[in-house]
Design a protein around this motif. Structure first.
Motif, mmCIF file in Angstrom:
data_model
loop_
_atom_site.group_PDB
_atom_site.id
_atom_site.type_symbol
_atom_site.label_atom_id
_atom_site.label_comp_id
_atom_site.label_asym_id
_atom_site.label_seq_id
_atom_site.Cartn_x
_atom_site.Cartn_y
_atom_site.Cartn_z
ATOM 1 N N ILE A 68 -7.485 -16.715 7.649
ATOM 2 C CA ILE A 68 -7.382 -17.709 6.585
ATOM 3 C C ILE A 68 -6.109 -17.402 5.798
ATOM 4 N N GLN A 69 -5.533 -18.402 5.169
ATOM 5 C CA GLN A 69 -4.304 -18.162 4.426
ATOM 6 C C GLN A 69 -4.284 -18.982 3.151
ATOM 7 N N SER A 70 -3.484 -18.486 2.199
ATOM 8 C CA SER A 70 -3.359 -19.155 0.901
ATOM 9 C C SER A 70 -2.292 -20.230 0.973
ATOM 10 N N GLU A 71 -2.287 -21.077 -0.018
ATOM 11 C CA GLU A 71 -1.254 -22.096 -0.125
ATOM 12 C C GLU A 71 0.054 -21.460 -0.614
ATOM 13 N N PRO A 72 1.198 -21.890 -0.093
ATOM 14 C CA PRO A 72 2.475 -21.370 -0.615
ATOM 15 C C PRO A 72 2.705 -21.833 -2.039
ATOM 16 N N LEU A 73 3.461 -21.028 -2.786
ATOM 17 C CA LEU A 73 3.744 -21.319 -4.189
ATOM 18 C C LEU A 73 5.242 -21.286 -4.424
ATOM 19 N N SER A 74 5.662 -21.804 -5.559
ATOM 20 C CA SER A 74 7.059 -21.697 -5.978
ATOM 21 C C SER A 74 7.088 -21.364 -7.458
ATOM 22 N N ILE A 75 8.172 -20.734 -7.888
ATOM 23 C CA ILE A 75 8.298 -20.319 -9.282
ATOM 24 C C ILE A 75 9.737 -20.539 -9.726
ATOM 25 N N GLN A 76 9.894 -21.037 -10.936
ATOM 26 C CA GLN A 76 11.220 -21.276 -11.494
ATOM 27 C C GLN A 76 11.655 -20.040 -12.287
ATOM 28 N N VAL A 77 12.882 -19.573 -12.027
ATOM 29 C CA VAL A 77 13.396 -18.362 -12.665
ATOM 30 C C VAL A 77 14.721 -18.687 -13.331
ATOM 31 N N THR A 100 -2.281 -12.533 -8.709
ATOM 32 C CA THR A 100 -3.637 -12.138 -8.339
ATOM 33 C C THR A 100 -3.990 -12.827 -7.030
ATOM 34 N N ILE A 101 -4.323 -12.038 -6.012
ATOM 35 C CA ILE A 101 -4.761 -12.575 -4.725
ATOM 36 C C ILE A 101 -6.271 -12.387 -4.666
ATOM 37 N N ARG A 102 -6.993 -13.488 -4.444
ATOM 38 C CA ARG A 102 -8.460 -13.454 -4.503
ATOM 39 C C ARG A 102 -9.039 -14.159 -3.275
ATOM 40 N N LYS A 129 -18.931 -12.148 -1.265
ATOM 41 C CA LYS A 129 -18.082 -10.968 -1.358
ATOM 42 C C LYS A 129 -16.701 -11.415 -1.821
ATOM 43 N N VAL A 130 -16.146 -10.682 -2.800
ATOM 44 C CA VAL A 130 -14.873 -11.082 -3.405
ATOM 45 C C VAL A 130 -13.856 -9.964 -3.215
ATOM 46 N N PHE A 131 -12.717 -10.320 -2.633
ATOM 47 C CA PHE A 131 -11.593 -9.411 -2.427
ATOM 48 C C PHE A 131 -10.532 -9.710 -3.486
ATOM 49 N N THR A 132 -9.952 -8.639 -4.125
ATOM 50 C CA THR A 132 -8.950 -8.845 -5.171
ATOM 51 C C THR A 132 -7.802 -7.859 -4.980
ATOM 52 N N ARG A 133 -6.595 -8.375 -5.098
ATOM 53 C CA ARG A 133 -5.399 -7.535 -5.115
ATOM 54 C C ARG A 133 -4.504 -8.008 -6.261
#
Length: 393
Positions: free
Chosen positions: A131-140, A49-51, A92-96
């Motif tokens: 503006i930009q979001s923080e990078p994330l990581s995910i374990q697979v 979810t990008i908000r 105002k809220v943007f959601t993807r």
């Protein structure tokens, strides 16, 4: 100090709010990963979810995604904009919503999302701001070894439908079987290949499968349709063997087996109900025979008279049915052959079988006809030749 307070009161609030200085409290964006408490496997759906939250007037905007190296992805519908009240103030809220599918195991990185905004300043001039979001990581984790197709899905629904009762078919009739899969969290290419339906005593013609996808906020929903036309290969019945495949339930975190039970395919007796109540049927008006039919009738009458005087017995109704001019079903059969209508020809042939009773020669002829119609590797049947042989048998 007193003059400063008066100056701030006199200045319009929008002018202060719409300056070129964008405070962090006026615009920010964040990305969250739906956490179900388990490490996802490769090719398993992960929801993002990008908000974005904004308290500025936005003239134009564009969201730039990261490269998603190590993932395949799908956007789950169009972006949405709404208004929310946060700490008593309107934003105002943007959601993807997005579904990503890791294609390799290990710790995978998800880069920042960049939202490029066109804002206005105190002079009502446009300027660009990012503006930009923080990078994330995910374990697979690696997908567990399976004997066939790795099929992770959040929810799976299956239906087995038949065009008519498979054990009550009319002589020479076939039945269409459709197995429908509805898979939440799977894209069309993740659905297992259409299995081979087998039977030791039935003819099976496989149709091309169909796959459709619908995007929902909970993930893609893929619909797959597996279709076969089936008919007994003998005069009595046949058994269609069961189908089996496996999938991984990502909600329950366990592998499941699907078994679709075997089915008997058989010809049943077709009887017509005799009405006991209700209004009587009105007979259609009588039409006089035209001269060709009258001549044929005269010949039949004279032949019957001669045979009767010579001591032979003959059933008039059966004799008359030898002439196509008196048999509406035979006329339909020949008319469909001349018009090139294979479906109508087969229906007329089955109707004749129902009326006269099945014969081995005619049933075998209909089997060959079905094989020529349904099998793309076999040449199309000669309709006029079919009629000639069918009426001879």
């Amino acid at each position: 100090m007193k003059w400063l307070v008066l100056l701030l009161i006199a200045l319009p609030v929008p002018v202060l709010a719409q300056s070129k200085t964008v405070l962090p409290s006026e615009a920010w964006i964040e990305v969250t990963i739906e956490d179900n408490g388990s490490v996802p496997f490769t090719r398993e759906m992960v929801l993002l979810t990008i908000r974005g939250v904004y308290r500025r007037h936005i003239t134009r905007e564009e969201l730039v995604q990261p490269d998603f190296e190590g993932f395949s992805w799908a956007q789950l519908g169009p972006d949405s904009w709404s208004e929310e009240r946060i700490n008593g103030r309107k934003f105002k809220v943007f959601t993807r919503r997005m579904a990503i599918y890791p294609v390799e195991a290990g710790e995978l990185a998800i880069g920042p999302f960049v939202h490029r905004l066109t804002l206005t300043d105190e002079n009502d001039d446009w300027f660009e701001h990012e503006i930009q979001s923080e990078p994330l990581s995910i374990q697979v984790a690696d997908a567990p070894a399976t004997k066939d197709w790795w099929f992770p899905v959040r929810k799976l629904q299956i239906s087995d439908q038949w065009s008519n009762a498979p054990d009550q078919l009319a002589p020479g009739e076939g039945v269409l079987r459709v197995i429908r899969l509805e898979a939440l969290g799977a894209t069309p290419e993740m659905i297992p290949p259409m299995p081979e339906l087998t039977s030791p005593s039935a003819l099976i013609f496989a149709h091309p499968e169909k796959r459709l996808v619908e995007l929902t906020p909970e993930g893609p929903v893929t619909y797959a349709f597996w279709r076969w036309t089936i008919r007994p290969s003998n005069d009595t019945s046949g058994i269609v063997e069961p189908l089996q495949f496996s999938y991984f339930d990502t909600f329950a975190r366990e592998a499941r087996e699907v078994t679709i039970s075997p089915q008997r395919i058989a010809y049943g007796t077709v009887t017509r109900a005799v009405p006991t109540d209700g209004p009587e049927e009105v007979a259609p008006p009588v039409t006089l025979l035209k001269w060709p039919a009258f001549a044929i009738a005269a010949v039949v009458f004279l032949a019957g008279l001669v045979l009767g005087m010579s001591g032979h017995k003959v059933a008039a109704s059966k004799a008359l049915l030898r002439f196509g001019v008196f048999d509406t079903l035979v006329r339909d059969l020949r008319g469909c052959a001349k018009a090139g209508r294979a479906n109508g020809l087969r229906q007329a042939a089955v109707a004749i079988l129902r009326r006269d009773g099945p014969s081995a020669g005619r049933l075998e002829q209909i089997r060959d006809f079905d094989r020529q119609v349904f099998d793309p590797k076999v040449a199309a049947p000669d309709l006029n030749e079919f009629v000639r042989k069918f009426l001879k048998n």
